[in-house]
Design an enzyme around this catalytic site. Structure first.
Site, PDB file in Angstrom:
ATOM      1  N   GLY A  55      -1.230   4.871 -16.767  1.00  0.00           N
ATOM      2  CA  GLY A  55      -0.860   4.221 -15.269  1.00  0.00           C
ATOM      3  C   GLY A  55      -1.346   2.819 -15.011  1.00  0.00           C
ATOM      4  O   GLY A  55      -2.600   2.416 -15.768  1.00  0.00           O
ATOM      5  N   SER A  56      -0.781   1.906 -14.232  1.00  0.00           N
ATOM      6  CA  SER A  56      -1.407   0.747 -13.878  1.00  0.00           C
ATOM      7  C   SER A  56      -2.326   0.876 -12.888  1.00  0.00           C
ATOM      8  O   SER A  56      -2.474   1.888 -12.243  1.00  0.00           O
ATOM      9  CB  SER A  56      -0.403  -0.252 -13.361  1.00  0.00           C
ATOM     10  OG  SER A  56       0.290  -0.646 -14.573  1.00  0.00           O
ATOM     11  N   GLY A  57      -2.965  -0.135 -12.530  1.00  0.00           N
ATOM     12  CA  GLY A  57      -3.916  -0.091 -11.197  1.00  0.00           C
ATOM     13  C   GLY A  57      -5.297   0.069 -11.807  1.00  0.00           C
ATOM     14  O   GLY A  57      -6.570  -0.069 -11.184  1.00  0.00           O
ATOM     15  N   HIS A  58      -5.723   0.047 -13.132  1.00  0.00           N
ATOM     16  CA  HIS A  58      -7.025   0.131 -13.663  1.00  0.00           C
ATOM     17  C   HIS A  58      -7.509  -1.067 -14.535  1.00  0.00           C
ATOM     18  O   HIS A  58      -8.456  -1.098 -15.356  1.00  0.00           O
ATOM     19  CB  HIS A  58      -6.924   1.242 -14.971  1.00  0.00           C
ATOM     20  CG  HIS A  58      -6.701   2.676 -14.080  1.00  0.00           C
ATOM     21  ND1 HIS A  58      -7.319   3.349 -13.196  1.00  0.00           N
ATOM     22  CD2 HIS A  58      -5.500   3.493 -14.250  1.00  0.00           C
ATOM     23  CE1 HIS A  58      -6.591   4.471 -12.963  1.00  0.00           C
ATOM     24  NE2 HIS A  58      -5.650   4.594 -13.429  1.00  0.00           N
ATOM     25  N   ASP A 111       0.538  12.202 -18.999  1.00  0.00           N
ATOM     26  CA  ASP A 111       0.424  11.445 -20.146  1.00  0.00           C
ATOM     27  C   ASP A 111       0.438  12.382 -21.416  1.00  0.00           C
ATOM     28  O   ASP A 111       1.265  12.089 -22.201  1.00  0.00           O
ATOM     29  CB  ASP A 111      -1.105  10.715 -20.546  1.00  0.00           C
ATOM     30  CG  ASP A 111      -1.270   9.576 -19.447  1.00  0.00           C
ATOM     31  OD1 ASP A 111      -0.331   8.612 -19.436  1.00  0.00           O
ATOM     32  OD2 ASP A 111      -2.220   9.478 -18.689  1.00  0.00           O
ATOM     33  N   HIS A 220      -8.389   8.094  -9.874  1.00  0.00           N
ATOM     34  CA  HIS A 220      -7.660   7.721  -9.001  1.00  0.00           C
ATOM     35  C   HIS A 220      -8.106   8.399  -7.661  1.00  0.00           C
ATOM     36  O   HIS A 220      -7.209   8.968  -6.604  1.00  0.00           O
ATOM     37  CB  HIS A 220      -6.340   8.632  -9.475  1.00  0.00           C
ATOM     38  CG  HIS A 220      -6.107   8.568 -10.907  1.00  0.00           C
ATOM     39  ND1 HIS A 220      -6.462   9.151 -11.712  1.00  0.00           N
ATOM     40  CD2 HIS A 220      -5.220   7.342 -11.204  1.00  0.00           C
ATOM     41  CE1 HIS A 220      -6.136   8.599 -13.011  1.00  0.00           C
ATOM     42  NE2 HIS A 220      -5.411   7.656 -12.733  1.00  0.00           N
TER      43      HIS A 220
END
Lengths: 334, 209
Positions: A55-58, A111, A220
């Site tokens: 996921g993005s945001g990392h 994932d 998260h």
């Protein structure tokens, strides 16, 4: 929300677009899929391809580890959400130099499913795919249920080792074995001081009261093992190290790699404060830090806090750790 | 025996999508209590996009495949593959059928359920969409040959299944890390699954001749 946002639904596209512009010397966008970032060098004929995704945001994870001698192609998901099976497949195809592809990713339900489907599709296209699933987050499940543990910042060391092994001409099975060995030798723990907000939601999904900290927090905001009063940096470092060491069979004379990552909003200087204490505490127990990293390597939007990752080393892992890499997020030069 | 025409029944999926889009905020809110709060956003994005690509003439299976493709190739996450398989495997059963009767509909639902089980790793009782899906499909198939009654039984079982997740402890996915703290909150997947099945039942019932 004090954030730089246009349309919250467009944030991932805009992030990736900016990223490939800045780092055009090392990476490019896959012409077939704008959710796949590919190393300028890939595919290398005869070399095992190394792929990851998440996921993005990392950021800088996962895209920031694309480049020379590390990850060949990355599948990009929505914020905190797994990439599609198609993006994993396109990343596999972009990384494929005819010698097989290793997908090295973290243990999350989405994932796992999307990689499984992508593997099935890749097989139909005649590409051999092997996987390693990172599960370094100590507090996400007890030691007896290690297969349930999530992957966190230890994934970076897994990519480093797997990427170096592939760059040295190893077979797909050898790359898989080295990456598996790396993650098996790695333990991580996170501490959260303040929550993060998905721009589309506009408010944090969990709370950490001022003056408190959440120990064992996930990438998260998954709740940790306990919430305590915020302690001094040295006490936090000692508590983090204790959890990692209790789970890890380290002995006097061992050598380790230490990686401290901020979760997004913690000042970088405080990461060095934690690092300073951790390396000296390891030394006090007769454990040598062979190589260390501190910085924003694997974040969670604007969460405040840090993760500690410790990998136990042997001669093979040391040599692979020392192998040169050039990626937007990590450089090692000898 | 009542049936409905496959041609044009793609509109059922558009109505399902409208319900999901309408509940975007609610689904994100309940997800946020024990997950990361993106369930409504991702579901609304996927179902909304698919609805724009479904035409009035589409068969039910064509519309389900359109939705499945969007979920699998554009949405990702956990729900992309789970609902993607659900709709793709349902579409396989009704492909080429002119009329859909109660038995075909039951076989379709069962195939969708099996598709979800095959791709995921959850079991009934883990506080997931399976806690809605299993009782709902079972209730439909056990209701006999009265199509409208079977749809009503499915709706009632889906709602009861969704509500059963309130008192469950999550065993899989992000919420499982909460352990006991996940009790007392509805599972977002079980809730969206209930919305999907309920809307499908309602729109199907309207078409029965």
């Amino acid at each position: 929300m004090q954030r730089f946002v246009n349309d919250p639904d467009a944030i991932v596209e805009e992030t990736v677009r900016g990223f490939v512009k800045v780092h055009s010397d090392l990476v490019r966008l896959d012409p077939a899929n704008d959710r796949v970032v590919v190393s300028r060098d890939a595919p290398v004929q005869g070399k095992v391809g190394v792929v990851t995704g998440g996921g993005s945001g990392h950021e800088p994870a996962f895209i920031g580890y694309t480049g020379r001698n590390m990850v060949d192609a990355v599948a990009v998901g929505e914020l905190f959400s797994s990439p599609t099976a198609k993006s994993f497949l396109d990343a596999i195809k972009a990384a494929n130099g005819g010698a097989g592809v290793c997908v090295l990713y973290g243990n999350y339900a989405g994932d796992n499913m999307n990689v499984k489907m992508a593997m099935r599709m890749a097989k139909k296209e005649g590409i051999e795919v092997l996987t390693v699933v990172a599960n370094d987050d100590v507090c996400s499940a007890p030691a007896a249920e290690r297969e349930k543990r999530r992957g966190v910042a230890g994934e970076i060391l897994m990519w480093k080792i797997g990427g170096a092994k592939a760059a040295l001409g190893a077979s797909a099975a050898e790359v898989q074995a080295a990456a598996q060995k790396a993650i098996d030798a790695t333990r991580s723990i996170g501490v959260g001081l303040a929550p993060c907000t998905l721009p589309a939601n506009g408010k944090p999904n969990f709370q950490i009261e001022p003056g408190k900290m959440e120990f064992g927090i996930g990438h998260h905001g998954e709740p940790g093992v306990n919430i305590t009063e915020l302690k001094s940096a040295n006490e936090v470092a000692d508590d983090m190290l204790k959890i990692v060491l209790d789970d890890h069979d380290l002995a006097t004379g061992d050598e380790v790699c230490v990686l401290i990552s901020g979760l997004g909003a913690t000042p970088v200087n405080e990461l060095y404060v934690l690092y300073d204490r951790i390396e000296s505490q390891l030394a006090a127990q007769g454990i040598t830090t062979y190589r260390g990293f501190a910085g924003n390597y694997f974040t969670s939007l604007e969460m405040m806090g840090a993760t500690l990752t410790v990998m136990k080393l042997d001669d093979e892992l040391k040599a692979l750790l020392d192998h040169d890499v050039a990626t937007p997020a990590m450089g090692v030069n000898g | 025996m009542s049936t409905f025409a496959n041609a044009g029944a793609g509109a059922i999926i558009r109505e399902v999508a409208a319900v999901i889009v309408e509940n975007r905020g609610y689904l994100s809110e309940i997800d946020g209590k024990i997950g990361d709060g993106d369930h409504g956003n991702n579901m609304a994005k996927g179902f909304g996009r698919a609805a724009e690509r479904i035409t009035d003439a589409d068969t039910l299976d064509a519309a389900m495949m359109t939705l499945s493709d969007v979920l699998m190739s554009e949405i990702g996450g956990s729900m992309g593959p789970l609902y993607g398989m659900f709709f793709a495997d349902m579409a396989d059963v009704i492909e080429g059928k002119e009329q859909i009767d109660v038995r075909t509909f039951g076989a379709m639902l069962a195939a969708g359920r099996d598709g979800v089980v095959a791709i995921g790793s959850a079991k009934v009782g883990d506080k997931t969409l399976l806690d809605t899906l299993f009782p709902a499909v079972d209730a439909f198939c056990a209701a006999g040959d009265d199509f409208p009654a079977a749809l009503r039984a499915m709706t009632a079982a889906a709602e009861a299944g969704r509500d059963s997740t309130l008192d469950m402890v999550a065993k899989i996915g992000r919420a499982s890390r909460l352990g006991e703290r996940s009790r007392g909150v509805l599972d977002a997947g079980a809730t969206s699954c209930c919305m999907i099945l309920t809307a499908m039942a309602e729109q199907t019932a309207k078409r029965l001749a």
